[in-house]
Design a protein around this motif. Structure first.
Motif, mmCIF file in Angstrom:
data_model
loop_
_atom_site.group_PDB
_atom_site.id
_atom_site.type_symbol
_atom_site.label_atom_id
_atom_site.label_comp_id
_atom_site.label_asym_id
_atom_site.label_seq_id
_atom_site.Cartn_x
_atom_site.Cartn_y
_atom_site.Cartn_z
ATOM 1 N N TRP A 193 0.856 -1.183 0.000
ATOM 2 C CA TRP A 193 0.000 0.000 0.000
ATOM 3 C C TRP A 193 0.890 1.229 0.000
ATOM 4 O O TRP A 193 1.774 1.362 0.848
ATOM 5 C CB TRP A 193 -0.910 0.014 1.231
ATOM 6 C CG TRP A 193 -1.917 1.128 1.196
ATOM 7 C CD1 TRP A 193 -2.012 2.164 2.069
ATOM 8 C CD2 TRP A 193 -2.964 1.322 0.235
ATOM 9 N NE1 TRP A 193 -3.065 3.000 1.720
ATOM 10 C CE2 TRP A 193 -3.661 2.504 0.589
ATOM 11 C CE3 TRP A 193 -3.379 0.623 -0.901
ATOM 12 C CZ2 TRP A 193 -4.742 2.978 -0.139
ATOM 13 C CZ3 TRP A 193 -4.452 1.100 -1.633
ATOM 14 C CH2 TRP A 193 -5.123 2.260 -1.251
ATOM 15 N N SER A 194 0.677 2.143 -0.946
ATOM 16 C CA SER A 194 1.550 3.296 -1.133
ATOM 17 C C SER A 194 1.095 4.523 -0.355
ATOM 18 O O SER A 194 1.640 5.610 -0.544
ATOM 19 C CB SER A 194 1.638 3.634 -2.626
ATOM 20 O OG SER A 194 2.070 2.514 -3.366
ATOM 21 N N GLY A 195 0.104 4.357 0.518
ATOM 22 C CA GLY A 195 -0.397 5.457 1.326
ATOM 23 C C GLY A 195 -0.266 5.180 2.808
ATOM 24 O O GLY A 195 0.726 4.617 3.275
ATOM 25 N N HIS A 196 -1.294 5.564 3.566
ATOM 26 C CA HIS A 196 -1.276 5.470 5.030
ATOM 27 C C HIS A 196 -1.748 4.089 5.467
ATOM 28 O O HIS A 196 -2.791 3.601 5.017
ATOM 29 C CB HIS A 196 -2.193 6.551 5.611
ATOM 30 C CG HIS A 196 -2.211 6.594 7.103
ATOM 31 N ND1 HIS A 196 -1.072 6.752 7.862
ATOM 32 C CD2 HIS A 196 -3.241 6.495 7.997
ATOM 33 C CE1 HIS A 196 -1.391 6.754 9.140
ATOM 34 N NE2 HIS A 196 -2.691 6.601 9.248
ATOM 35 N N TRP A 197 -0.995 3.454 6.363
ATOM 36 C CA TRP A 197 -1.361 2.143 6.899
ATOM 37 C C TRP A 197 -0.887 2.054 8.343
ATOM 38 O O TRP A 197 -0.034 2.818 8.792
ATOM 39 C CB TRP A 197 -0.721 1.009 6.081
ATOM 40 C CG TRP A 197 0.789 1.042 6.080
ATOM 41 C CD1 TRP A 197 1.590 1.739 5.221
ATOM 42 C CD2 TRP A 197 1.659 0.400 7.020
ATOM 43 N NE1 TRP A 197 2.909 1.570 5.553
ATOM 44 C CE2 TRP A 197 2.990 0.749 6.652
ATOM 45 C CE3 TRP A 197 1.462 -0.439 8.126
ATOM 46 C CZ2 TRP A 197 4.098 0.283 7.353
ATOM 47 C CZ3 TRP A 197 2.581 -0.912 8.820
ATOM 48 C CH2 TRP A 197 3.870 -0.545 8.431
ATOM 49 N N SER A 198 -1.452 1.102 9.061
ATOM 50 C CA SER A 198 -0.977 0.805 10.414
ATOM 51 C C SER A 198 -1.065 -0.698 10.628
ATOM 52 O O SER A 198 -1.885 -1.386 10.016
ATOM 53 C CB SER A 198 -1.815 1.544 11.470
ATOM 54 O OG SER A 198 -3.173 1.170 11.384
ATOM 55 N N ALA A 199 -0.183 -1.207 11.476
ATOM 56 C CA ALA A 199 -0.166 -2.622 11.832
ATOM 57 C C ALA A 199 -0.191 -2.725 13.344
ATOM 58 O O ALA A 199 0.530 -2.002 14.041
ATOM 59 C CB ALA A 199 1.070 -3.316 11.268
ATOM 60 N N HIS A 200 -1.016 -3.631 13.852
ATOM 61 C CA HIS A 200 -1.204 -3.763 15.294
ATOM 62 C C HIS A 200 -1.001 -5.226 15.696
ATOM 63 O O HIS A 200 -1.727 -6.120 15.221
ATOM 64 C CB HIS A 200 -2.601 -3.290 15.692
ATOM 65 C CG HIS A 200 -2.933 -1.920 15.200
ATOM 66 N ND1 HIS A 200 -2.505 -0.775 15.839
ATOM 67 C CD2 HIS A 200 -3.612 -1.508 14.095
ATOM 68 C CE1 HIS A 200 -2.919 0.278 15.160
ATOM 69 N NE2 HIS A 200 -3.599 -0.134 14.097
ATOM 70 N N PHE A 201 -0.019 -5.448 16.556
ATOM 71 C CA PHE A 201 0.210 -6.763 17.142
ATOM 72 C C PHE A 201 -0.397 -6.763 18.550
ATOM 73 O O PHE A 201 -0.178 -5.822 19.320
ATOM 74 C CB PHE A 201 1.702 -7.065 17.241
ATOM 75 C CG PHE A 201 2.378 -7.291 15.923
ATOM 76 C CD1 PHE A 201 2.447 -8.560 15.363
ATOM 77 C CD2 PHE A 201 2.950 -6.229 15.233
ATOM 78 C CE1 PHE A 201 3.083 -8.766 14.150
ATOM 79 C CE2 PHE A 201 3.585 -6.428 14.026
ATOM 80 C CZ PHE A 201 3.653 -7.707 13.481
ATOM 81 N N VAL A 202 -1.129 -7.810 18.873
ATOM 82 C CA VAL A 202 -1.756 -7.918 20.181
ATOM 83 C C VAL A 202 -1.544 -9.318 20.739
ATOM 84 O O VAL A 202 -1.718 -10.316 20.019
ATOM 85 C CB VAL A 202 -3.276 -7.623 20.101
ATOM 86 C CG1 VAL A 202 -3.940 -7.821 21.466
ATOM 87 C CG2 VAL A 202 -3.521 -6.205 19.608
#
Length: 671
Positions: A193-202
């Motif tokens: 993805w060439s824009g805004h992203w987030s990844a969350h580990f829980v």
């Protein structure tokens, strides 16, 4: 062949286990079965809709239709040989009605059973932002374990990462690795993805499990009638071996997605920072004459060729025509002179940004997204008219000047502009789709053109854009060799080195030593030294080091191994190895810097201990015969302070002897 058989499927059609052999990797058996994609559609989840599939060779297409005219399609590619899965969601709304509410778009979710794989290790890298200090933060590798050796107790264990300003690698690289605690296997992820992203580990409270969710924000919208948008393209790979094996698995897969190069020789001169924006016809003709006959293939004209201030190239972005005062005869005379002197012409653009005083902003204000009190606007590539305009502008320049290199830069954070428009993510999703479409058009329309992807250096290196370009600018720190080698030595571990671009200079009239030039081994060979500094000694040195760089061209296309730990200390040796598995050949580079130890024992990877090898020291033109066991167990290398060396190696085959490679009379770094 297409299988026309269609059937209704349960959510297992969206599960990783339907496409990859999870038994091929010890970590694979711990992957829980759940839909890879989560998307809210009104009050329904994508996975809860009736799903149909159509199979093609090596791929699947999964369809879901929502009653208000929304069609959702997931294209899935499965590479069983590599154990890699690639998938992408497309959303299309019917022409005669608006769509339902779309929200909570998570293009990836994974979960690991902590009872089967306790304490998995999360490997990430910092993003590609440029710093002027040592050691640079850029591409710093990081390891994380959430609540080791125990279930989460008081609260969930959390780790979150992503972008800062909406460019895909501005804060964290969009590449992840999860390994077993004993480093025997793992799964890698490339977020396309060439824009805004987030990844969350829980790590949920009371469990030893690990959950990963990748999210695209903002996403709370209705698709207008007739709208079609693509989401991220996610790649997942299972592998056996240590973390380096995982990096190389991802690196090899990404290389397989890269477009073919028009030529393997990407050596070039770039006018930035040699001239900055202070360019005109006379200066460029002089520069061409000065840099010609050094073996450099391309003359890359960077920012400043359009109407702009000589000390502020940004003030003119949006004026996409040649400055007639600087170039009274147009750029054609410059391009022709470059060809006459044996080089091809390249040109810089920054299409996605416009100064509010620029011609584009004045003539097409409806093409811009603005933020109050900011003098730059984001050019909205979601609009077909914008894409058509730049096809004409760029296409015209490529044809007129017979360009062979195009640099696409992007020197602003787009996220504030997407947030300002407050459309739930339509502008964000549409802009990335338009960006990809434009890159695809350029590449297919001009197959002889080298496309360079740049965003203030390495701030947009997601795999979907990385693989749409031929080369990708690694970082805007290109004046300090210690910083450059640290960045390239980190980045080359998981990205194809031969597709990373770097320009070196200016080193501000300080002498170029071998150790400084060698930082370019991990990328293409680019130079941007001020013209006044091109003394005879500099010219001789450039030719010599370009020849050495070319001698290590083949190994850059193989596997990569760090030979030393990543450290912030210049008093430690640093080195890496590039290896060609098919031939057993390779190269390694070592720097002593300020390390007090004069010797270093280097142990190479992927060496056949039953073979004998020839080691050639490229700087000292010497060669030695060593056993494979010596190479694998430790070869002693000696260097002076602040010195470095590059050595190649290959197995001795047939009637070949080391005498074919031995050069007498010179000293060598090899003991």
């Amino acid at each position: 062949m297409v299988d026309d058989t269609r059937a209704t499927h349960t959510p297992e059609a969206l599960a990783l286990q339907s496409y990859l052999d999870t038994t091929a990797s010890p970590l694979g058996s711990a992957l829980k079965q759940l839909p890879l994609i989560r998307l809210g559609i009104d009050e329904v989840e994508l996975a809860a809709l009736p799903l149909t599939t159509e199979a093609t060779t090596g791929s699947q297409r999964i369809h879901a239709i929502h009653p208000p005219g929304l069609t959702l399609t997931v294209d899935v590619e499965s590479d069983q040989a590599r154990q890699v899965l690639v998938y992408q969601l497309t959303m299309a709304q019917a022409e005669d009605m608006s769509g339902p509410r779309l929200h909570d778009f998570c293009p990836l979710q994974l979960a690991l059973d902590g009872t089967l794989v306790p304490d998995p290790v999360i490997h990430t890298w910092r993003g590609g932002a440029m710093q002027t200090f040592f050691p640079p933060d850029a591409i710093t590798p990081q390891r994380h374990v959430l609540y080791p050796r125990t279930p989460a107790y008081y609260q969930d264990g959390h780790l979150s990462l992503g972008t800062h300003g909406g460019r895909s690698s501005d804060q964290y690289m969009p590449y992840l690795l999860i390994t077993t605690a004993d480093d025997s296997s793992g799964v890698w992820c490339a977020i396309g993805w060439s824009g805004h992203w987030s990844a969350h580990f829980v790590k949920p409270r009371g469990t030893s499990d690990l959950q990963l969710t990748v999210q695209i924000e903002p996403c709370d919208l209705q698709l207008p009638a007739g709208t079609k948008l693509q989401g991220p393209s996610i790649a997942l790979g299972l592998y056996k071996g240590d973390a380096a094996a995982g990096y190389n698995s991802m690196r090899s897969w990404l290389r397989s997605r890269m477009p073919a190069l028009p030529t393997s020789d990407l050596s070039h001169f770039n006018t930035w920072t040699a001239l900055d924006a202070n360019v005109n016809e006379a200066l460029l003709l002089e520069a061409i004459d000065r840099v010609a006959d050094h073996g450099l293939r391309y003359f890359m004209l960077d920012a400043g060729w359009y109407p702009c201030l000589r000390d502020n190239f940004s003030a003119g972005v949006g004026n996409w025509r040649v400055d007639e005062e600087k170039f009274p005869h147009g750029l054609e005379v410059v391009a022709e002179h470059a060809r006459t002197r044996g080089m091809e012409m390249g040109l810089w653009f920054e299409p996605e940004r416009a100064h509010l005083s620029s011609e584009l902003a004045q003539q097409h204000p409806d093409w811009l997204l603005r933020v109050p009190d900011r003098e730059y606007a984001l050019v909205n590539f979601a609009l077909p008219a914008v894409r058509t305009y730049f096809r004409e502008v760029i296409g015209n320049m490529v044809r007129r000047l017979e360009l062979r290199w195009l640099k696409w830069d992007f020197n602003m954070d787009p996220l504030p502009y997407w947030q300002q428009v407050a459309d739930g993510g339509l502008a964000h999703l549409g802009h990335i789709a338009g960006l990809w479409d434009t890159f695809d058009w350029i590449r297919t329309t001009f197959p002889d053109l080298v496309i360079e992807n740049c965003a203030s250096g390495g701030n947009r290196l997601d795999w979907t854009l990385f693989s749409r370009a031929h080369v990708n600018f690694a970082n805007d720190q290109y004046t300090q060799p210690d910083c450059i080698r640290r960045i390239l030595g980190r980045m080359g571990a998981f990205l194809p080195s031969e597709r990373l671009n770097m320009i070196y200079g200016p080193f501000q009239r300080r002498s170029y030593e071998d150790a400084a030039w060698q930082v370019l081994m991990g990328s293409t060979f680019g130079v941007s030294e001020p013209i006044d500094n091109w003394t005879e000694d500099f010219s001789t040195s450039l030719r010599h080091h370009l020849a050495i760089h070319n001698a290590t061209d083949a190994p850059r296309g193989g596997t990569f191994y760090r030979l030393t730990p990543d450290t912030a200390d210049l008093r430690a040796w640093e080195g890496w190895q590039m290896h060609e598995p098919d031939t057993g050949t390779g190269a390694f580079v070592l720097w002593r810097s300020a390390a007090p130890q004069a010797q270093f024992n280097v142990s190479l990877h992927n060496i056949d201990e039953a073979q004998n090898y020839v080691i050639s020291d490229l700087y000292h033109t010497t060669a030695h015969t060593v056993t494979g066991k010596q190479l694998a167990n430790g070869l002693e290398v000696s260097l002076l302070p602040d010195a470095a060396t590059i050595c190649t190696y290959h197995p001795i085959l047939g009637e070949e002897t080391s005498e074919n490679y031995r050069y007498r009379g010179d000293s060598s770094a090899l003991a």
